[in-house]
Write a protein that holds these residues in place. Structure first.
Motif, PDB file in Angstrom:
ATOM      1  N   PHE A  56      26.960  16.935  66.609  1.00  0.00           N
ATOM      2  CA  PHE A  56      28.029  17.880  66.973  1.00  0.00           C
ATOM      3  C   PHE A  56      28.517  17.614  68.392  1.00  0.00           C
ATOM      4  O   PHE A  56      29.716  17.491  68.646  1.00  0.00           O
ATOM      5  CB  PHE A  56      27.521  19.315  66.841  1.00  0.00           C
ATOM      6  CG  PHE A  56      28.472  20.358  67.376  1.00  0.00           C
ATOM      7  CD1 PHE A  56      29.486  20.856  66.579  1.00  0.00           C
ATOM      8  CD2 PHE A  56      28.355  20.828  68.686  1.00  0.00           C
ATOM      9  CE1 PHE A  56      30.380  21.814  67.076  1.00  0.00           C
ATOM     10  CE2 PHE A  56      29.231  21.773  69.187  1.00  0.00           C
ATOM     11  CZ  PHE A  56      30.252  22.268  68.385  1.00  0.00           C
ATOM     12  N   TYR A  57      27.578  17.523  69.326  1.00  0.00           N
ATOM     13  CA  TYR A  57      27.976  17.296  70.720  1.00  0.00           C
ATOM     14  C   TYR A  57      28.562  15.894  70.920  1.00  0.00           C
ATOM     15  O   TYR A  57      29.492  15.706  71.713  1.00  0.00           O
ATOM     16  CB  TYR A  57      26.789  17.508  71.657  1.00  0.00           C
ATOM     17  CG  TYR A  57      26.379  18.951  71.814  1.00  0.00           C
ATOM     18  CD1 TYR A  57      27.279  19.915  72.255  1.00  0.00           C
ATOM     19  CD2 TYR A  57      25.075  19.367  71.529  1.00  0.00           C
ATOM     20  CE1 TYR A  57      26.907  21.235  72.414  1.00  0.00           C
ATOM     21  CE2 TYR A  57      24.690  20.684  71.688  1.00  0.00           C
ATOM     22  CZ  TYR A  57      25.616  21.620  72.119  1.00  0.00           C
ATOM     23  OH  TYR A  57      25.242  22.927  72.278  1.00  0.00           O
ATOM     24  N   LYS A  60      32.067  15.851  70.143  1.00  0.00           N
ATOM     25  CA  LYS A  60      32.840  16.512  71.198  1.00  0.00           C
ATOM     26  C   LYS A  60      32.981  15.635  72.446  1.00  0.00           C
ATOM     27  O   LYS A  60      33.587  16.046  73.428  1.00  0.00           O
ATOM     28  CB  LYS A  60      32.176  17.831  71.584  1.00  0.00           C
ATOM     29  CG  LYS A  60      32.104  18.863  70.465  1.00  0.00           C
ATOM     30  CD  LYS A  60      33.460  19.466  70.177  1.00  0.00           C
ATOM     31  CE  LYS A  60      33.366  20.567  69.129  1.00  0.00           C
ATOM     32  NZ  LYS A  60      34.697  21.136  68.815  1.00  0.00           N
ATOM     33  N   LYS A 268      25.556  29.796  59.811  1.00  0.00           N
ATOM     34  CA  LYS A 268      26.691  30.324  60.589  1.00  0.00           C
ATOM     35  C   LYS A 268      26.227  30.773  61.975  1.00  0.00           C
ATOM     36  O   LYS A 268      26.991  30.681  62.948  1.00  0.00           O
ATOM     37  CB  LYS A 268      27.378  31.466  59.843  1.00  0.00           C
ATOM     38  CG  LYS A 268      26.585  32.746  59.669  1.00  0.00           C
ATOM     39  CD  LYS A 268      27.421  33.788  58.935  1.00  0.00           C
ATOM     40  CE  LYS A 268      26.774  35.154  58.917  1.00  0.00           C
ATOM     41  NZ  LYS A 268      25.481  35.196  58.227  1.00  0.00           N
ATOM     42  N   GLN A 271      25.801  27.500  64.057  1.00  0.00           N
ATOM     43  CA  GLN A 271      27.129  26.932  64.302  1.00  0.00           C
ATOM     44  C   GLN A 271      27.864  27.734  65.365  1.00  0.00           C
ATOM     45  O   GLN A 271      28.560  27.171  66.228  1.00  0.00           O
ATOM     46  CB  GLN A 271      27.942  26.900  63.003  1.00  0.00           C
ATOM     47  CG  GLN A 271      29.260  26.144  63.125  1.00  0.00           C
ATOM     48  CD  GLN A 271      29.064  24.675  63.451  1.00  0.00           C
ATOM     49  OE1 GLN A 271      28.433  23.939  62.706  1.00  0.00           O
ATOM     50  NE2 GLN A 271      29.609  24.235  64.583  1.00  0.00           N
ATOM     51  N   HIS A 272      27.683  29.052  65.329  1.00  0.00           N
ATOM     52  CA  HIS A 272      28.304  29.919  66.335  1.00  0.00           C
ATOM     53  C   HIS A 272      27.765  29.583  67.728  1.00  0.00           C
ATOM     54  O   HIS A 272      28.538  29.500  68.699  1.00  0.00           O
ATOM     55  CB  HIS A 272      28.013  31.386  65.992  1.00  0.00           C
ATOM     56  CG  HIS A 272      28.620  32.371  66.942  1.00  0.00           C
ATOM     57  ND1 HIS A 272      29.961  32.382  67.245  1.00  0.00           N
ATOM     58  CD2 HIS A 272      28.059  33.382  67.664  1.00  0.00           C
ATOM     59  CE1 HIS A 272      30.214  33.352  68.109  1.00  0.00           C
ATOM     60  NE2 HIS A 272      29.082  33.972  68.387  1.00  0.00           N
ATOM     61  N   LEU A 274      26.546  26.682  68.715  1.00  0.00           N
ATOM     62  CA  LEU A 274      27.081  25.377  69.111  1.00  0.00           C
ATOM     63  C   LEU A 274      28.540  25.490  69.554  1.00  0.00           C
ATOM     64  O   LEU A 274      28.948  24.878  70.548  1.00  0.00           O
ATOM     65  CB  LEU A 274      26.945  24.375  67.971  1.00  0.00           C
ATOM     66  CG  LEU A 274      25.520  23.979  67.572  1.00  0.00           C
ATOM     67  CD1 LEU A 274      25.566  22.889  66.504  1.00  0.00           C
ATOM     68  CD2 LEU A 274      24.714  23.503  68.765  1.00  0.00           C
ATOM     69  N   ASN A 275      29.324  26.275  68.834  1.00  0.00           N
ATOM     70  CA  ASN A 275      30.731  26.432  69.201  1.00  0.00           C
ATOM     71  C   ASN A 275      30.871  27.065  70.583  1.00  0.00           C
ATOM     72  O   ASN A 275      31.679  26.615  71.405  1.00  0.00           O
ATOM     73  CB  ASN A 275      31.461  27.289  68.161  1.00  0.00           C
ATOM     74  CG  ASN A 275      31.594  26.588  66.818  1.00  0.00           C
ATOM     75  OD1 ASN A 275      31.477  25.373  66.720  1.00  0.00           O
ATOM     76  ND2 ASN A 275      31.825  27.361  65.762  1.00  0.00           N
ATOM     77  N   ARG A 276      30.089  28.094  70.832  1.00  0.00           N
ATOM     78  CA  ARG A 276      30.177  28.795  72.119  1.00  0.00           C
ATOM     79  C   ARG A 276      29.653  27.928  73.272  1.00  0.00           C
ATOM     80  O   ARG A 276      30.217  27.916  74.365  1.00  0.00           O
ATOM     81  CB  ARG A 276      29.419  30.124  72.044  1.00  0.00           C
ATOM     82  CG  ARG A 276      30.090  31.190  71.184  1.00  0.00           C
ATOM     83  CD  ARG A 276      31.373  31.722  71.826  1.00  0.00           C
ATOM     84  NE  ARG A 276      31.111  32.263  73.155  1.00  0.00           N
ATOM     85  CZ  ARG A 276      30.663  33.519  73.376  1.00  0.00           C
ATOM     86  NH1 ARG A 276      30.438  34.340  72.358  1.00  0.00           N
ATOM     87  NH2 ARG A 276      30.443  33.930  74.619  1.00  0.00           N
ATOM     88  N   SER A 278      29.695  24.716  73.337  1.00  0.00           N
ATOM     89  CA  SER A 278      30.662  23.643  73.522  1.00  0.00           C
ATOM     90  C   SER A 278      31.795  24.101  74.441  1.00  0.00           C
ATOM     91  O   SER A 278      32.250  23.352  75.308  1.00  0.00           O
ATOM     92  CB  SER A 278      31.221  23.204  72.164  1.00  0.00           C
ATOM     93  OG  SER A 278      32.222  22.231  72.318  1.00  0.00           O
ATOM     94  N   GLU A 279      32.247  25.332  74.257  1.00  0.00           N
ATOM     95  CA  GLU A 279      33.274  25.899  75.137  1.00  0.00           C
ATOM     96  C   GLU A 279      32.758  25.975  76.578  1.00  0.00           C
ATOM     97  O   GLU A 279      33.480  25.665  77.534  1.00  0.00           O
ATOM     98  CB  GLU A 279      33.669  27.298  74.655  1.00  0.00           C
ATOM     99  CG  GLU A 279      34.380  27.326  73.318  1.00  0.00           C
ATOM    100  CD  GLU A 279      34.497  28.736  72.762  1.00  0.00           C
ATOM    101  OE1 GLU A 279      34.088  29.697  73.460  1.00  0.00           O
ATOM    102  OE2 GLU A 279      34.983  28.886  71.619  1.00  0.00           O
TER     103      GLU A 279
END
Length: 300
Positions: A56-57, A60, A268, A271-272, A274-276, A278-279
């Motif tokens: 994932f990273y 990105k 989920k 994933q949440h 990882l998304n946060r 990443s931001e």
């Protein structure tokens, strides 16, 4: 562009054991911010979905590094099994701090064979559980770290040791055993673990280290974590000067992930996270500092 992986690379640790390392990145010959991940207690670099986290990273645009602590009980020959139980028994927090320093130094050596793929001026640490505590202490010690992410991290090492009669029995016998619920193994802890902690108590004070941090710190914790209390996340958030706190509803200690993880998709909850994160990683250090100051002034 496809993700490139260099797996099970071996480097010499400071304590006469090999450190096993994976590198996950896009082979575009462009310098990328570095992420170094520290696994937790009774963990290893290939546990569950840590590999998918690396992918994932890498997608990105990060150069992702994960490794096995040298004394985590695995070996280069068996990187996912706790067959080296004597090494497990000989592990301690200082060895883990030394291992992490060795990995940081190795990635930043001029002759690192992926040197053209990394931005040596942008290093980020991620630590899960006990690895989160190790990452905090190292981030407070190591001036080259830009940002810190802790996942279900402990906020105090001292409280996790046995007390009174149980502690006395440990000293008398020289060893105590902890059951690995996943494998059913009885894993040893030699008394040197506690003795080493006492000798290095000041350095191993997570509260003290967290208060020393002057870099952005992202703290993620599951609301249903029964392994490390959600109160630990509250402590870290209170102590950390530039911090963000993400409490993940209904998530457990590993955000719903288990081992082995053979699914393409993540939970989920994870994933949440990882998304946060990443931001958080994508934002500049100065913007995060400014945002923290603005939020702090709004709260006052």
């Amino acid at each position: 562009m496809e993700i490139t992986k260099r797996t099970n690379l071996q480097i010499d640790g400071k304590h006469n054991k090999q450190i096993l390392i994976d590198l996950i990145f896009k082979d575009d010959k462009k310098p990328k911010p570095i992420i170094i991940f520290c696994h937790g207690y009774k963990g290893f670099k290939d546990w569950g979905a840590w590999d998918k986290m690396g992918e994932f990273y890498a997608e990105k645009g990060y150069f992702f590094v994960k490794f096995n602590f040298s004394h985590n009980g695995t070996s280069p020959e068996n990187p996912t099994e706790f067959l080296n139980i004597e090494a497990f028994g000989d592990n301690n927090y200082i060895k883990e701090l030394d291992d992490l320093q060795t990995v940081i130094d190795w990635v930043l050596t001029p002759d690192f064979d992926q040197a053209q793929q990394i931005d040596a001026k942008s290093i980020n640490l991620i630590g899960h559980s006990r690895g989160g505590g190790i990452a905090i202490i190292k981030a407070a010690e190591e001036e080259r770290i830009d940002k810190l992410i802790t996942l279900a991290a402990v906020s105090d090492f001292a409280s996790r040791f046995p007390k009174e009669k149980e502690l006395e029995a440990w000293e008398k016998k020289g060893v105590r055993y902890i059951k690995n619920t996943r494998t059913g193994q009885q894993l040893p802890h030699h008394y040197q673990f506690y003795k080493n902690f006492k000798e290095n108590r000041e350095r191993l004070n997570i509260q003290k280290s967290t208060k020393k941090l002057d870099i952005p710190h992202f703290i993620a914790h599951g609301s249903n974590d029964t392994t490390v209390s959600i109160a630990d996340a509250g402590n870290l958030f209170e102590w950390s000067a530039i911090s963000k706190l993400l409490l993940v509803e209904n998530a457990d200690h590993v955000f719903g992930i288990s081992h082995p993880w053979n699914k393409d998709e993540l939970t989920k909850e994870f994933q949440h996270v990882l998304n946060r994160t990443s931001e958080f990683l994508a934002a500049s250090v100065q913007d995060l500092k400014d945002e923290y100051i603005d939020n702090d002034e709004a709260d006052s």
